[in-house]
Design a protein around this motif. Structure first.
Motif, PDB file in Angstrom:
ATOM      1  N   ARG A 130       0.427  -1.410  -0.389  1.00  0.00           N
ATOM      2  CA  ARG A 130       0.109  -0.064  -0.144  1.00  0.00           C
ATOM      3  C   ARG A 130       0.593   1.244   0.053  1.00  0.00           C
ATOM      4  O   ARG A 130       0.756   1.979  -0.762  1.00  0.00           O
ATOM      5  CB  ARG A 130      -1.519  -0.121   1.228  1.00  0.00           C
ATOM      6  CG  ARG A 130      -2.346  -0.845   1.101  1.00  0.00           C
ATOM      7  CD  ARG A 130      -2.746  -0.821   2.141  1.00  0.00           C
ATOM      8  NE  ARG A 130      -2.435  -1.123   3.414  1.00  0.00           N
ATOM      9  CZ  ARG A 130      -3.193  -1.684   3.810  1.00  0.00           C
ATOM     10  NH1 ARG A 130      -3.555  -2.899   3.819  1.00  0.00           N
ATOM     11  NH2 ARG A 130      -2.760  -2.034   5.344  1.00  0.00           N
ATOM     12  N   ALA A 131       2.083   1.105   0.677  1.00  0.00           N
ATOM     13  CA  ALA A 131       1.963   2.628   0.558  1.00  0.00           C
ATOM     14  C   ALA A 131       4.190   2.709  -0.064  1.00  0.00           C
ATOM     15  O   ALA A 131       3.958   3.546  -1.158  1.00  0.00           O
ATOM     16  CB  ALA A 131       3.466   1.840   1.808  1.00  0.00           C
ATOM     17  N   GLU A 132       3.992   1.077  -1.116  1.00  0.00           N
ATOM     18  CA  GLU A 132       4.565   1.445  -1.919  1.00  0.00           C
ATOM     19  C   GLU A 132       3.989   1.562  -3.508  1.00  0.00           C
ATOM     20  O   GLU A 132       4.512   2.930  -3.901  1.00  0.00           O
ATOM     21  CB  GLU A 132       5.277   0.013  -1.931  1.00  0.00           C
ATOM     22  CG  GLU A 132       6.608  -0.319  -1.892  1.00  0.00           C
ATOM     23  CD  GLU A 132       6.783  -2.001  -1.599  1.00  0.00           C
ATOM     24  OE1 GLU A 132       8.048  -2.550  -0.952  1.00  0.00           O
ATOM     25  OE2 GLU A 132       6.628  -2.135  -2.460  1.00  0.00           O
ATOM     26  N   ASN A 133       2.694   1.679  -3.727  1.00  0.00           N
ATOM     27  CA  ASN A 133       1.463   2.262  -4.157  1.00  0.00           C
ATOM     28  C   ASN A 133       1.217   3.694  -4.649  1.00  0.00           C
ATOM     29  O   ASN A 133       1.372   4.151  -5.963  1.00  0.00           O
ATOM     30  CB  ASN A 133      -0.358   0.822  -4.290  1.00  0.00           C
ATOM     31  CG  ASN A 133       0.798  -0.366  -4.680  1.00  0.00           C
ATOM     32  OD1 ASN A 133       1.440  -0.744  -5.511  1.00  0.00           O
ATOM     33  ND2 ASN A 133      -0.409  -1.056  -4.466  1.00  0.00           N
ATOM     34  N   TYR A 188       9.223   4.381   3.128  1.00  0.00           N
ATOM     35  CA  TYR A 188       8.475   3.677   3.988  1.00  0.00           C
ATOM     36  C   TYR A 188       9.029   4.283   5.756  1.00  0.00           C
ATOM     37  O   TYR A 188       9.171   3.691   6.412  1.00  0.00           O
ATOM     38  CB  TYR A 188       9.907   2.456   4.045  1.00  0.00           C
ATOM     39  CG  TYR A 188      10.637   1.944   3.083  1.00  0.00           C
ATOM     40  CD1 TYR A 188       8.997   1.185   2.902  1.00  0.00           C
ATOM     41  CD2 TYR A 188      10.344   2.194   1.814  1.00  0.00           C
ATOM     42  CE1 TYR A 188       8.839   0.325   1.099  1.00  0.00           C
ATOM     43  CE2 TYR A 188      11.190   1.244   0.381  1.00  0.00           C
ATOM     44  CZ  TYR A 188       9.794   0.663   0.484  1.00  0.00           C
ATOM     45  OH  TYR A 188       9.936  -0.422  -0.710  1.00  0.00           O
ATOM     46  N   GLN A 189       8.348   5.867   5.754  1.00  0.00           N
ATOM     47  CA  GLN A 189       8.900   6.726   6.623  1.00  0.00           C
ATOM     48  C   GLN A 189       8.121   5.717   7.998  1.00  0.00           C
ATOM     49  O   GLN A 189       7.835   6.414   9.176  1.00  0.00           O
ATOM     50  CB  GLN A 189       8.406   8.018   6.439  1.00  0.00           C
ATOM     51  CG  GLN A 189       7.626   8.015   5.875  1.00  0.00           C
ATOM     52  CD  GLN A 189       7.317   9.984   5.346  1.00  0.00           C
ATOM     53  OE1 GLN A 189       7.398  11.046   5.910  1.00  0.00           O
ATOM     54  NE2 GLN A 189       7.124  10.293   4.306  1.00  0.00           N
ATOM     55  N   ALA A 190       6.601   5.418   7.490  1.00  0.00           N
ATOM     56  CA  ALA A 190       5.773   4.953   8.396  1.00  0.00           C
ATOM     57  C   ALA A 190       5.810   4.061   9.466  1.00  0.00           C
ATOM     58  O   ALA A 190       5.100   3.103  10.392  1.00  0.00           O
ATOM     59  CB  ALA A 190       4.399   4.575   8.021  1.00  0.00           C
ATOM     60  N   PHE A 191       6.801   2.837   8.676  1.00  0.00           N
ATOM     61  CA  PHE A 191       7.281   1.810   9.502  1.00  0.00           C
ATOM     62  C   PHE A 191       8.513   1.593  10.270  1.00  0.00           C
ATOM     63  O   PHE A 191       9.291   2.973  10.370  1.00  0.00           O
ATOM     64  CB  PHE A 191       8.122   0.883   8.269  1.00  0.00           C
ATOM     65  CG  PHE A 191       6.623   0.647   6.739  1.00  0.00           C
ATOM     66  CD1 PHE A 191       5.947  -0.294   7.305  1.00  0.00           C
ATOM     67  CD2 PHE A 191       5.826   1.779   5.952  1.00  0.00           C
ATOM     68  CE1 PHE A 191       5.160  -1.250   6.778  1.00  0.00           C
ATOM     69  CE2 PHE A 191       5.306   0.961   5.491  1.00  0.00           C
ATOM     70  CZ  PHE A 191       4.784  -0.157   5.441  1.00  0.00           C
ATOM     71  N   SER A 192       8.357   1.101  11.522  1.00  0.00           N
ATOM     72  CA  SER A 192       9.727   0.925  12.582  1.00  0.00           C
ATOM     73  C   SER A 192      11.035   0.098  11.571  1.00  0.00           C
ATOM     74  O   SER A 192      10.870  -0.306  10.652  1.00  0.00           O
ATOM     75  CB  SER A 192       8.935  -0.111  13.186  1.00  0.00           C
ATOM     76  OG  SER A 192       8.999  -1.419  13.094  1.00  0.00           O
ATOM     77  N   ASP A 193      11.688   0.430  12.438  1.00  0.00           N
ATOM     78  CA  ASP A 193      13.338  -0.299  11.720  1.00  0.00           C
ATOM     79  C   ASP A 193      13.124  -1.419  12.080  1.00  0.00           C
ATOM     80  O   ASP A 193      13.629  -1.981  10.892  1.00  0.00           O
ATOM     81  CB  ASP A 193      14.459   0.517  13.062  1.00  0.00           C
ATOM     82  CG  ASP A 193      14.902   1.813  12.259  1.00  0.00           C
ATOM     83  OD1 ASP A 193      14.265   2.330  11.722  1.00  0.00           O
ATOM     84  OD2 ASP A 193      15.578   1.701  13.338  1.00  0.00           O
TER      85      ASP A 193
END
Length: 279
Positions: free
Chosen positions: A118-121, A224-229
């Motif tokens: 979803r983030a990539e799209n 990917y800023q909304a994803f954790s490390d």
């Protein structure tokens, strides 16, 4: 597929001929391929190819504005989504095995995989007017300033999606194919032969590699800023799996070949829209 797979600059196939010569033991059927394109987000990636058309006139020394509304019509027709979708299905139908398809689809069908797609799209379909790259660059600069380990995680992620550094060769090859096609169509006049053109491209390889890596890193920081490390690290590890590496080599090749094919089609159409120009 990840944001690192796509660049604002045009790219082209790597080793697709070799892939064709090594037919999989059991090719995936049409229904499975359609589901694969959707679950991995590759269908949206194909649609986003048309956004790279903005760079075509610049490569030929022509301003897109000179075409007016004709340019928008040309892009819609040449970069027709259904046409590119069909090309992808045709190629994948002879190159993608069920084993590789299932491996990749299983990951992207997971909770993390769905969120990533979803983030990539969303990221793919942002018209590149500098906003995304600027925002990504700001995020990256902030991470570097505080010495965040996320920068290395993002590098690992990008390395995993750029099999054997193929994007550099891809970018160079599509530019060459586009310029040769434009010259053949009488849109431009090339002042060097193909061997000299290739040598000139090779001489710029180091600068191009540095530019592409930095652009891809900023793009990943944004996407990917909304994803954790931990989540990004898990993604990088999943992409480093040998089977996923095979999938990415193939998907890169398919996307790049479609890009090159469509830009060659642009060259043919431009001959009737723009007087010849020297390059």
């Amino acid at each position: 597929m990840t944001a690192a797979l796509r660049f604002p600059i045009i790219a082209v196939m790597i080793g697709l001929t070799l892939l064709f010569s090594q037919q999989p033991a059991q090719a995936a059927d049409q229904q499975k391929l359609e589901a694969f394109l959707e679950v991995t987000g590759f269908d949206v990636a194909l649609e986003s190819i048309r956004l790279s058309a903005d760079s075509a006139p610049q490569m030929l020394g022509i301003e897109a504005d000179a075409f007016g509304s004709e340019w928008s019509r040309l892009v819609r027709e040449v970069f027709d989504t259904d046409l590119m979708h069909g090309m992808a299905l045709e190629i994948l139908g002879t190159t993608l095995s069920d084993d590789l398809l299932v491996h990749a689809a299983d990951f992207y069908a997971s909770d993390l995989g769905k969120r990533l797609v979803r983030a990539e799209n969303t990221s793919h379909m942002i018209d590149e007017d500098g906003l995304k790259s600027e925002a990504g660059g700001d995020i990256l600069a902030g991470l570097e300033q505080i010495g965040s380990p996320r920068v290395d995680i993002l590098r690992d992620l990008n390395d995993a999606t750029d099999v054997a550094g193929s994007s550099i060769r891809a970018i160079q090859e599509v530019q060459i194919r586009f310029l040769l096609a434009a010259a053949g169509a009488g849109v431009i006049e090339l002042r060097m032969d193909e061997p000299d053109l290739r040598e000139a491209m090779r001489s710029q390889e180091d600068d191009l590699r540095a530019s592409v890596k930095q652009s891809a890193l900023a793009g990943s920081a944004y996407t990917y800023q909304a994803f954790s490390d931990a989540e990004v690290s898990a993604y990088a590890k999943a992409l480093a799996h040998p089977k996923m590496q095979e999938v990415y080599a193939l998907m890169n090749a398919v996307q790049y070949e479609i890009m090159a094919n469509r830009f060659e089609a642009v060259s043919e159409r431009l001959s009737g829209m723009q007087p010849s120009q020297d390059l």
